[in-house]
Design a protein around this motif. Structure first.
Motif, PDB file in Angstrom:
ATOM      1  N   PHE A 123       0.799  -1.164  -0.090  1.00  0.00           N
ATOM      2  CA  PHE A 123       0.010  -0.137   0.025  1.00  0.00           C
ATOM      3  C   PHE A 123       0.743   1.314   0.082  1.00  0.00           C
ATOM      4  O   PHE A 123       0.615   2.185  -0.740  1.00  0.00           O
ATOM      5  N   GLY A 124       1.924   1.275   0.817  1.00  0.00           N
ATOM      6  CA  GLY A 124       2.972   2.250   0.822  1.00  0.00           C
ATOM      7  C   GLY A 124       3.299   2.602  -0.780  1.00  0.00           C
ATOM      8  O   GLY A 124       3.623   3.630  -0.985  1.00  0.00           O
ATOM      9  N   ILE A 125       4.014   1.537  -1.142  1.00  0.00           N
ATOM     10  CA  ILE A 125       4.410   1.479  -2.354  1.00  0.00           C
ATOM     11  C   ILE A 125       3.311   2.035  -3.405  1.00  0.00           C
ATOM     12  O   ILE A 125       3.734   3.093  -4.220  1.00  0.00           O
ATOM     13  N   ARG A 126       2.171   1.814  -3.445  1.00  0.00           N
ATOM     14  CA  ARG A 126       1.165   2.390  -4.153  1.00  0.00           C
ATOM     15  C   ARG A 126       0.914   3.804  -4.044  1.00  0.00           C
ATOM     16  O   ARG A 126       1.033   4.544  -5.206  1.00  0.00           O
ATOM     17  N   VAL A 127       1.214   4.348  -2.705  1.00  0.00           N
ATOM     18  CA  VAL A 127       0.961   5.671  -2.606  1.00  0.00           C
ATOM     19  C   VAL A 127       2.058   6.503  -3.284  1.00  0.00           C
ATOM     20  O   VAL A 127       1.918   7.455  -3.816  1.00  0.00           O
ATOM     21  N   MET A 128       3.313   5.986  -2.882  1.00  0.00           N
ATOM     22  CA  MET A 128       4.330   6.608  -3.569  1.00  0.00           C
ATOM     23  C   MET A 128       4.497   6.640  -5.075  1.00  0.00           C
ATOM     24  O   MET A 128       4.932   7.393  -5.587  1.00  0.00           O
ATOM     25  N   MET A 129       4.188   5.573  -5.552  1.00  0.00           N
ATOM     26  CA  MET A 129       4.247   5.350  -7.023  1.00  0.00           C
ATOM     27  C   MET A 129       3.220   6.409  -7.607  1.00  0.00           C
ATOM     28  O   MET A 129       3.529   7.187  -8.495  1.00  0.00           O
ATOM     29  N   ARG A 130       2.258   6.557  -6.976  1.00  0.00           N
ATOM     30  CA  ARG A 130       0.945   7.499  -7.596  1.00  0.00           C
ATOM     31  C   ARG A 130       1.403   8.898  -7.359  1.00  0.00           C
ATOM     32  O   ARG A 130       1.400   9.844  -8.244  1.00  0.00           O
ATOM     33  N   ALA A 131       2.036   9.132  -6.021  1.00  0.00           N
ATOM     34  CA  ALA A 131       2.292  10.578  -5.974  1.00  0.00           C
ATOM     35  C   ALA A 131       3.646  11.205  -6.783  1.00  0.00           C
ATOM     36  O   ALA A 131       3.540  12.060  -7.213  1.00  0.00           O
ATOM     37  N   MET A 132       4.499  10.081  -7.320  1.00  0.00           N
ATOM     38  CA  MET A 132       5.598  10.643  -7.954  1.00  0.00           C
ATOM     39  C   MET A 132       5.533  10.191  -9.450  1.00  0.00           C
ATOM     40  O   MET A 132       6.244  10.640 -10.035  1.00  0.00           O
TER      41      MET A 132
END
Lengths: 442, 331
Positions: free
Chosen positions: A187-196
């Motif tokens: 989930f953390g990866i999903r947030v980061m990928m989306r944000a970046m």
């Protein structure tokens, strides 16, 4: 030799992870008192925003971020501010710290907070939320995570690399995080990928953690390009430049940041902390710490409130053995030995390792016999033997010419040195001396 | 939890088990069979040579070195290697002089362990070669009773030793000066005239293999020395059959002892693996050149000393490229 999943050189210290790698993460009870240094991260220390006598709830700020390269510090338990003064810092120095007497009768439920619905947020809002939550890199360097979320515009980032190598001996906190909370990592990866706006993510995990690899594979999202890459078991596989090389085959140019090759690296614990921000709204007020070593009676993987004194932490693990000789914050290769057990666990504390007399480096140092083992160990292909000779005669300028700046102080050279020469220490001191000399010139 | 007993050291807080004394003493242990095989061929004389060389090396180290320097084992190695490079009948006072010279001028005047440019044992031997050219080329024959002295070992210092033993030329000398060959089996088994350590090629190889297995010896140097000697002498032998064949070259003289134990001295050989290859190839070429065209029958000692002088240069030239830097900037 294949570069795909490893790197040349490096060392193989005893892993010693078996002491804790099978132990589920448990929660440590709140100690009577917490110590929160305002300087827990790379960048500017937080600005104090409470005073003696204030009552704080769990998750309230005690220090504000001081600019972009800074993060706030939050109270990790409800209680009363009893003191703001200089206090021993785990890095061996003293630092301004807020001491909180924990309220024994408080329910320790965090003040209800808005959980941001992350999918509706712009990149700027995600960055702001992560900064407000005080999230920093949990791999040890404690670099503010939100800064990595906002890479400079002139360097497009194509790959997010998640560091699950955990190559330091003894440490298992990342390992247990991946085994027990793989969904949170994803989930953390999903947030980061989306944000970046990054399309590709690779999670690098050393092969000695098959259960972690399996857990991540099992829970991997189907709609995102996330690969789990098993890595060679070798120290320092988790060093940023080594990991990037293993994943992409590209060497980060000397003196440059990973973004110059289009990569951002984030530690497993840090992405899991990002996930928590958007799952619960809780800021970074506790972390998973491996408490281990042969000098400790009951090793464990613990969720520890930030600010817990080492004394309380070790006592909770049934204390140390009579032969305990050295208490190390972090792993034994790059960690810092502490003299004062009043120093607290901070955000960057990956582990606390207690080693016994027989395991420590003995005092005797022999002359360099030019055996060349350090050259075979150095992951960045330096000549530690030559650098060591130069350091002893304080020829710092010449050290700079032979790439002292590329030394990341991983300690591989000193680990293999049969003459027991404290090479890392010499190089760290030389770097400081060189910086001072250059500052004096400028 | 009390903090009284806690120590604070710099990272890394752990280290590998190998220490410099441990490496040195393992080298010493691996040389014991070589000494024993020399004793098998040359009797008590061999033991007297080696014991004298080691004892004087240790005493000199004690007198000139820092406290505790004997414990690191390096002086013992110097003594052993010097002793093994001498003929069995060499007068012991000369041996003692050579050992003292090796420690003082081979090591201490450079700054002690780790600082010397030339292999100390070979510095000692080169001195003896220059000072006592006749005595050092008087080769007793193998065989005979264990207790027979193979020469005037107890000659009074500064007198001419008495020629009171059966002597014979070395295989290399026989070939060079008399054009005679030696049976390969005799060479391999070591039953030929020569210095103590010239006669036990297989035992030396076994000792070297043990050290390689323990990680205390870099195989690249002996491998490149031997391979170069084999390749070069094979070519010469092919072109001109009167030149010695490769097997003769490898198993005669001090090549084994030199390639396995002397050229591999960590202090005086290059740091980098690439440099170790270059170093070994250089020694191999020089050995063949000296043996085939030079005035001396044997050239291992001078070949190694010559390449020792090149070690700092080789180190500089073979520095690996630093991670993240462009090629060729890392000189």
């Amino acid at each position: 030799m294949s570069f795909a999943t490893g790197f040349r050189h490096g060392v193989h210290p005893p892993e010693e992870k078996g002491l804790t790698s099978h132990l589920p993460i448990r929660r440590m009870p709140y100690p009577d008192e917490l110590v929160l240094p305002l300087r827990q991260h790379a960048g500017k220390p937080a600005k104090l925003c409470v005073k003696v006598g204030d009552k704080v709830e769990r998750g309230d700020k005690v220090g504000e971020a001081d600019g972009f390269m800074s993060v706030p510090i939050h109270a990790s338990a409800a209680g009363t501010v009893v003191d703001v003064d200089w206090w021993p810092h785990p890095d061996g120095s003293m630092a301004e710290a807020v001491r909180i007497k924990v309220d024994r009768y408080a329910p320790q439920v965090a003040r209800p907070r808005m959980v941001p619905h992350w999918e509706g947020l712009t990149t700027e809002q995600v960055v702001k939320a992560v900064q407000d939550a005080g999230v920093v890199g949990l791999g040890g360097a404690a670099f503010p995570t939100h800064v990595k979320l906002a890479p400079p515009k002139d360097h497009p980032v194509h790959t997010l690399i998640i560091n699950g190598a955990e190559c330091e001996p003894y440490l298992t906190s990342d390992h247990r995080t991946m085994v027990e909370y793989p969904e949170r990592v994803h989930f953390g990866i999903r947030v980061m990928m989306r944000a970046m706006g990054v399309q590709k993510c690779v999670i690098g995990v050393e092969r000695n953690k098959p259960d972690a690899i399996a857990a991540l594979e099992r829970t991997a999202p189907t709609d995102l390009d996330v690969t789990i890459l098993p890595l060679t078991v070798k120290y320092p596989q988790g060093a940023e430049k080594m990991l990037i090389h293993a994943v992409t085959g590209v060497e980060v140019p000397s003196g440059k940041l990973p973004v110059t090759v289009g990569v951002v690296v984030q530690n497993v614990g840090s992405v899991s902390a990002i996930a928590e921000v958007f799952e619960t709204g809780l800021p970074l007020i506790e972390r998973i710490v491996t408490v281990s070593g042969h000098g400790l009676r009951k090793p464990a993987n613990l969720i520890v409130p930030v600010g817990t004194k080492l004394r309380d932490l070790l006592a909770y693990c049934d204390g140390v053995t009579p032969d305990a000789a050295e208490v190390i914050i972090g792993g034994p290769m790059m960690g810092q030995a502490v003299a004062d057990l009043d120093a607290p666990v901070i955000k960057g504390t990956t582990g606390v390792v207690v080693i016994e007399k027989g395991e420590t480096r003995e005092a005797g140092v022999y002359p360099c016999i030019h055996c060349g083992r350090c050259l075979e160990a150095c992951p960045v292909f330096l000549n530690p033997s030559l650098l060591g000779d130069l350091a002893r005669v304080q020829r710092y300028e010449e050290m700079a010419e032979v790439h002292l700046a590329d030394c990341m102080l991983c300690g591989s050279c000193a680990y293999v040195c049969p003459s027991n020469i404290p090479l890392s220490q010499l190089f760290q001191a030389s770097k400081v001396a060189l910086r001072r000399a250059q500052a004096a010139v400028a | 939890v009390s903090t009284d007993k806690l120590i604070v050291t710099a990272s890394p807080h752990i280290r590998s088990l190998d220490s410099t004394p441990r490496i040195m003493w393992h080298v010493v242990a691996s040389l014991v069979p070589v000494v024993l095989s020399a004793a098998f061929f040359f009797g008590v004389s061999a033991l007297l040579q080696v014991v004298t060389a080691v004892a004087v090396a240790l005493l000199t180290e004690r007198a000139t070195g820092k406290g505790g320097a004997i414990a690191d084992g390096s002086a013992t190695i110097t003594g052993l290697l010097l002793g093994l490079s001498l003929p069995a009948g060499f007068p012991l006072w000369m041996t003692a002089l050579g050992a003292a010279f090796a420690i003082v001028f081979g090591k201490q005047i450079w700054g002690g362990l780790g600082q010397n440019v030339f292999n100390p044992a070979l510095v000692g031997r080169a001195f003896l070669q220059g000072a006592f050219p006749v005595a050092i080329t008087t080769w007793p024959s193998v065989g005979g009773s264990f207790y027979t002295l193979r020469g005037d070992l107890f000659a009074i210092p500064f007198t001419h030793p008495l020629p009171n033993a059966v002597t014979s030329a070395t295989p290399l000398g026989l070939l060079k000066f008399e054009g005679k060959g030696t049976a390969l089996t005799d060479l391999v088994l070591g039953s030929t005239g020569g210095s103590l350590g010239e006669t036990a090629a297989l035992v030396i190889l076994a000792g070297g293999a043990y050290l390689v297995w323990r990680g205390y010896l870099n195989w690249r140097i002996p491998a490149s020395v031997i391979a170069t000697v084999v390749a070069l002498s094979a070519m010469l032998h092919f072109v001109d059959a009167t030149k010695p064949d490769p097997m003769f070259m490898v198993f005669s003289g001090g090549l084994m002892l030199g390639a396995v134990y002397m050229a591999t001295d960590m202090v005086t050989s290059p740091l980098t693996n690439l440099g170790k290859w270059a170093f070994g190839i250089g020694i191999g070429i020089l050995v063949v050149v000296i043996r085939v065209w030079g005035g001396l029958p044997e050239g291992v000692m001078y070949a190694i000393l010559f390449m020792n002088a090149f070690t700092p240069f080789i180190n500089r030239a073979t520095q690996p490229r630093v991670f993240g830097t462009p090629l060729r900037s890392a000189a």
